[in-house]
Enzyme design. Structure first.
Site, PDB file in Angstrom:
ATOM      1  CB  ILE A  59      -0.981  -0.005   1.204  1.00 22.25           C
ATOM      2  CG1 ILE A  59      -1.992   1.147   1.106  1.00 22.25           C
ATOM      3  CG2 ILE A  59      -0.242  -0.047   2.527  1.00 22.25           C
ATOM      4  CD1 ILE A  59      -3.188   1.027   2.045  1.00 22.25           C
ATOM      5  CB  CYS A  60       0.941   4.151   0.844  1.00 20.36           C
ATOM      6  SG  CYS A  60       1.075   5.929   1.007  1.00 20.36           S
ATOM      7  CG  HIS A  61       5.359   6.293  -0.492  1.00 21.68           C
ATOM      8  ND1 HIS A  61       4.292   6.955   0.080  1.00 21.68           N
ATOM      9  CD2 HIS A  61       6.012   7.198  -1.254  1.00 21.68           C
ATOM     10  CE1 HIS A  61       4.305   8.220  -0.321  1.00 21.68           C
ATOM     11  NE2 HIS A  61       5.335   8.395  -1.132  1.00 21.68           N
TER      12      HIS A  61
ATOM     13  CB  SER B 221      -4.633   0.119  -1.525  1.00 19.44           C
ATOM     14  OG  SER B 221      -5.655  -0.835  -1.752  1.00 19.44           O
TER      15      SER B 221
END
Length: 188
Positions: A112-114, A161
């Protein structure tokens, strides 16, 4: 999905200092509540520092060193985001190899994210449909991925995500993929 769909499964969470705390704790709780054993793996011994955006949050005890961990011992992997965390992980050869081995063994991975920064370094996104924090879009495209701006994307066992707002969908899909546990078509 029944409430104990992951009973008997071992799920690794790979992180180091600077992870976005909620991106570890929410999936951790979801996976644990589904019955899995959850193990915090890190290149750092002792404790690692969680973050709430740019503010220090809680410290978390590391369960196992990535230097001795093997993907063979786990049924799935979660890569939380935060900026410093995946940036440090992608500079650690053992962390990169650990991530790559989940793909070689066709095991589900959720980032998720980074978090996908580490996937780029492991060279496992080529030809995959993914999402991430928007600033990783060009990095992922340059690594051969098809980047899309969607809440949650699943491509042959790889769940991605964009940010903490996506955590409900991310957690649900990660648990589903870990429960399924087999991705013969997953690319190595």
């Amino acid at each position: 999905m029944n409430s104990k769909s992951l009973t008997g499964k071992r799920i690794a969470f790979l992180a180091t200092d600077g992870f976005e705390q909620v991106e570890l704790t929410k999936p951790w709780d979801a996976v644990k509540n589904a019955g899995a054993d959850v193990i915090l793996v890190s290149p750092k011994d002792g404790e690692i520092q969680g973050m709430n955006h740019d503010e220090k949050a809680d410290m978390f005890s590391v369960d196992q060193s990535v230097h001795t961990a093997s993907a063979e011992d786990f049924d799935g992997l979660v890569l939380p985001g935060g900026v410093a965390n995946p940036d440090a992980l992608r500079m650690c050869d053992d962390s990169v190899s650990f991530v790559r081995d989940f793909f070689k063994q066709h095991k589900p991975v959720a980032a998720i994210c980074h978090g996908p920064w580490t996937l780029i370094e492991a060279d496992v996104v080529r030809g995959r449909r993914v999402t991430s924090w928007p600033s990783l879009k060009t990095d992922l495209k340059n690594a051969g991925a098809e980047w899309v701006d969607e809440e949650c994307v699943c491509d042959e066992g790889l769940v991605t995500s964009r940010n903490p707002d996506d955590l409900p969908a991310f957690c649900d899909k990660a648990v589903e993929e870990f429960a399924e546990g087999k991705h013969a078509a997953q690319k190595a």
